[in-house]
Design an enzyme around this catalytic site. Structure first.
Site, PDB file in Angstrom:
ATOM      1  N   ASN A  11     -45.728  -6.101 -25.697  1.00  0.00           N
ATOM      2  CA  ASN A  11     -45.554  -6.031 -24.260  1.00  0.00           C
ATOM      3  C   ASN A  11     -46.224  -4.829 -23.707  1.00  0.00           C
ATOM      4  OD1 ASN A  11     -44.140  -8.478 -23.888  1.00  0.00           O
ATOM      5  ND2 ASN A  11     -42.312  -7.407 -24.758  1.00  0.00           N
ATOM      6  N   LYS A  12     -45.978  -3.693 -24.244  1.00  0.00           N
ATOM      7  CA  LYS A  12     -46.348  -2.403 -23.784  1.00  0.00           C
ATOM      8  C   LYS A  12     -48.207  -2.464 -23.727  1.00  0.00           C
ATOM      9  CE  LYS A  12     -43.683   1.791 -25.120  1.00  0.00           C
ATOM     10  NZ  LYS A  12     -43.956   2.901 -26.024  1.00  0.00           N
ATOM     11  N   ASP A  68     -45.901   9.276 -26.263  1.00  0.00           N
ATOM     12  CA  ASP A  68     -44.606   9.854 -26.874  1.00  0.00           C
ATOM     13  C   ASP A  68     -43.824  10.195 -25.503  1.00  0.00           C
ATOM     14  OD1 ASP A  68     -42.776   9.884 -29.085  1.00  0.00           O
ATOM     15  OD2 ASP A  68     -43.207  12.241 -29.217  1.00  0.00           O
ATOM     16  N   THR A  69     -42.483  10.137 -25.491  1.00  0.00           N
ATOM     17  CA  THR A  69     -41.898  10.561 -24.261  1.00  0.00           C
ATOM     18  C   THR A  69     -40.406  11.113 -24.638  1.00  0.00           C
ATOM     19  OG1 THR A  69     -42.543   8.523 -23.026  1.00  0.00           O
ATOM     20  CG2 THR A  69     -40.426   9.186 -22.172  1.00  0.00           C
ATOM     21  N   GLY A 149     -32.673   3.039 -23.219  1.00  0.00           N
ATOM     22  CA  GLY A 149     -32.607   4.486 -23.312  1.00  0.00           C
ATOM     23  C   GLY A 149     -31.538   5.135 -22.448  1.00  0.00           C
ATOM     24  N   TYR A 150     -32.082   6.134 -21.635  1.00  0.00           N
ATOM     25  CA  TYR A 150     -31.184   6.801 -20.724  1.00  0.00           C
ATOM     26  C   TYR A 150     -31.212   6.427 -19.375  1.00  0.00           C
ATOM     27  CZ  TYR A 150     -31.299  10.228 -24.769  1.00  0.00           C
ATOM     28  OH  TYR A 150     -31.270  10.912 -25.895  1.00  0.00           O
ATOM     29  N   ASP A 151     -31.726   5.191 -19.297  1.00  0.00           N
ATOM     30  CA  ASP A 151     -31.935   4.655 -17.656  1.00  0.00           C
ATOM     31  C   ASP A 151     -30.578   5.004 -17.247  1.00  0.00           C
ATOM     32  OD1 ASP A 151     -34.692   4.403 -17.800  1.00  0.00           O
ATOM     33  OD2 ASP A 151     -34.546   2.179 -18.167  1.00  0.00           O
ATOM     34  N   LYS A 171     -38.822   0.636 -11.020  1.00  0.00           N
ATOM     35  CA  LYS A 171     -38.996   1.815 -11.836  1.00  0.00           C
ATOM     36  C   LYS A 171     -40.470   2.146 -12.068  1.00  0.00           C
ATOM     37  CE  LYS A 171     -38.022   3.247 -16.647  1.00  0.00           C
ATOM     38  NZ  LYS A 171     -37.582   2.927 -17.809  1.00  0.00           N
ATOM     39  N   HIS A 176     -42.193   8.160 -15.361  1.00  0.00           N
ATOM     40  CA  HIS A 176     -43.006   8.924 -16.212  1.00  0.00           C
ATOM     41  C   HIS A 176     -44.244   8.315 -16.884  1.00  0.00           C
ATOM     42  CE1 HIS A 176     -39.518   7.330 -17.726  1.00  0.00           C
ATOM     43  NE2 HIS A 176     -40.154   7.470 -19.031  1.00  0.00           N
TER      44      HIS A 176
HETATM   45  P1  IMP Z   1     -40.665   6.591 -27.024  1.00  0.00           P
HETATM   46  O1  IMP Z   1     -41.639   7.899 -27.028  1.00  0.00           O
HETATM   47  O2  IMP Z   1     -41.319   5.759 -25.663  1.00  0.00           O
HETATM   48  O3  IMP Z   1     -40.529   5.725 -28.043  1.00  0.00           O
HETATM   49  O4  IMP Z   1     -39.514   7.189 -26.289  1.00  0.00           O
HETATM   50  C1  IMP Z   1     -38.406   7.792 -26.952  1.00  0.00           C
HETATM   51  C2  IMP Z   1     -37.106   7.876 -26.689  1.00  0.00           C
HETATM   52  O5  IMP Z   1     -37.001   8.380 -25.112  1.00  0.00           O
HETATM   53  C3  IMP Z   1     -36.661   6.401 -26.429  1.00  0.00           C
HETATM   54  O6  IMP Z   1     -35.982   5.991 -27.525  1.00  0.00           O
HETATM   55  C4  IMP Z   1     -35.704   6.609 -25.272  1.00  0.00           C
HETATM   56  O7  IMP Z   1     -34.160   7.247 -25.697  1.00  0.00           O
HETATM   57  C5  IMP Z   1     -36.240   7.630 -24.419  1.00  0.00           C
HETATM   58  N1  IMP Z   1     -36.963   7.026 -23.258  1.00  0.00           N
HETATM   59  C6  IMP Z   1     -38.414   6.854 -23.443  1.00  0.00           C
HETATM   60  N2  IMP Z   1     -38.728   6.279 -22.154  1.00  0.00           N
HETATM   61  C7  IMP Z   1     -37.327   6.030 -21.339  1.00  0.00           C
HETATM   62  C8  IMP Z   1     -37.226   5.579 -20.106  1.00  0.00           C
HETATM   63  O8  IMP Z   1     -38.408   4.900 -19.310  1.00  0.00           O
HETATM   64  N3  IMP Z   1     -35.987   5.381 -19.565  1.00  0.00           N
HETATM   65  C9  IMP Z   1     -35.057   5.971 -20.725  1.00  0.00           C
HETATM   66  N4  IMP Z   1     -35.113   6.316 -21.736  1.00  0.00           N
HETATM   67  C10 IMP Z   1     -36.452   6.416 -22.387  1.00  0.00           C
END
Ligand code: IMP
Length: 192
Positions: A11-12, A68-69, A149-151, A171, A176
């Site tokens: 999907n990404k 990475d987020t 996640g933290y939404d 959103k 980000h």
């Molecule tokens: P990833 O690098 O996209 O896998 O993100 C790592 C972690 O950051 C995820 O498992 C979530 O806990 C948090 N995260 C990343 N993007 C989001 C978002 O858009 N909303 C809420 N939590 C996020």
């Protein structure tokens, strides 16, 4: 041009493909038969996105990008940051992660936080880094059921709803991740 997105999440990949012309063909790790779990052992978002992109570039010799987020909270000196997925433990439980953050911020008046996405693109052996940030604050309690996640505990600056109280479209207009991808897409469209 073939461009691998170092993720198994189709999907990404579809989302990015829809923003690019047919000049680019986005492939996932599954598409290139990469079944390895790519180690994310760095202590920074930049490092982990580079590790993932470098793995594909080294092992498959294909142009590639990886993201990475992390959620960075002021009063917690930037934590959970690169550890966002597994903040409360290796089982990567979103509810437990949010509960831990809320308990750490109990009685804390500075609730400033930001989400940050880093993308590393390795194109023709050159490395390019893109970043997307949204600033906001951590709510006093979880609100909303959408997103992941933290939404439910993140309220973007100047707004009242948490990310989890918004539609996906709302959103995505400001997130980000969307901002980081916009930067990379501008680069791909204009700079090569
Ligand atoms: P990833 O690098 O996209 O896998 O993100 C790592 C972690 O950051 C995820 O498992 C979530 O806990 C948090 N995260 C990343 N993007 C989001 C978002 O858009 N909303 C809420 N939590 C996020």
């Amino acid at each position: 041009m073939k461009l691998v997105f170092a993720t198994h999440n189709s999907n990404k990949a579809k989302e990015i493909q829809s923003l690019l012309t047919d000049d680019f063909q986005i492939l996932t790790l599954t598409d290139i038969n990469c079944i390895d779990e790519i180690p994310e052992t760095s202590e920074t978002l930049e490092g982990n996105s580079l590790l993932k992109a470098q793995f594909v570039s080294d092992n498959f010799n294909l142009n590639c990008f990886a993201d990475d987020t992390g959620l960075e909270i002021d009063a917690l000196n930037g934590r959970p940051g690169v550890y966002s997925a597994r903040y409360a433990g290796e089982e990567k439980n979103a509810e437990a992660n949010m509960n831990l953050v809320l308990s750490e911020l109990k009685n804390e008046s500075n609730r400033k936080a930001l989400f940050r996405t880093v993308i590393t693109l390795i194109l023709n052996d050159k490395t390019n880094v893109f970043e997307g940030i949204i600033r906001g604050e951590i709510a006093d309690e979880k609100r909303g059921t959408d997103g992941f996640g933290y939404d439910p505990i993140f309220i973007p600056e100047g707004q009242t709803k948490t990310f989890a109280e918004m539609t996906l479209a709302e959103k995505n207009q400001q997130s980000h991740r969307a901002r980081a991808f916009e930067e990379m897409i501008d680069f791909l469209k204009n700079d090569i």
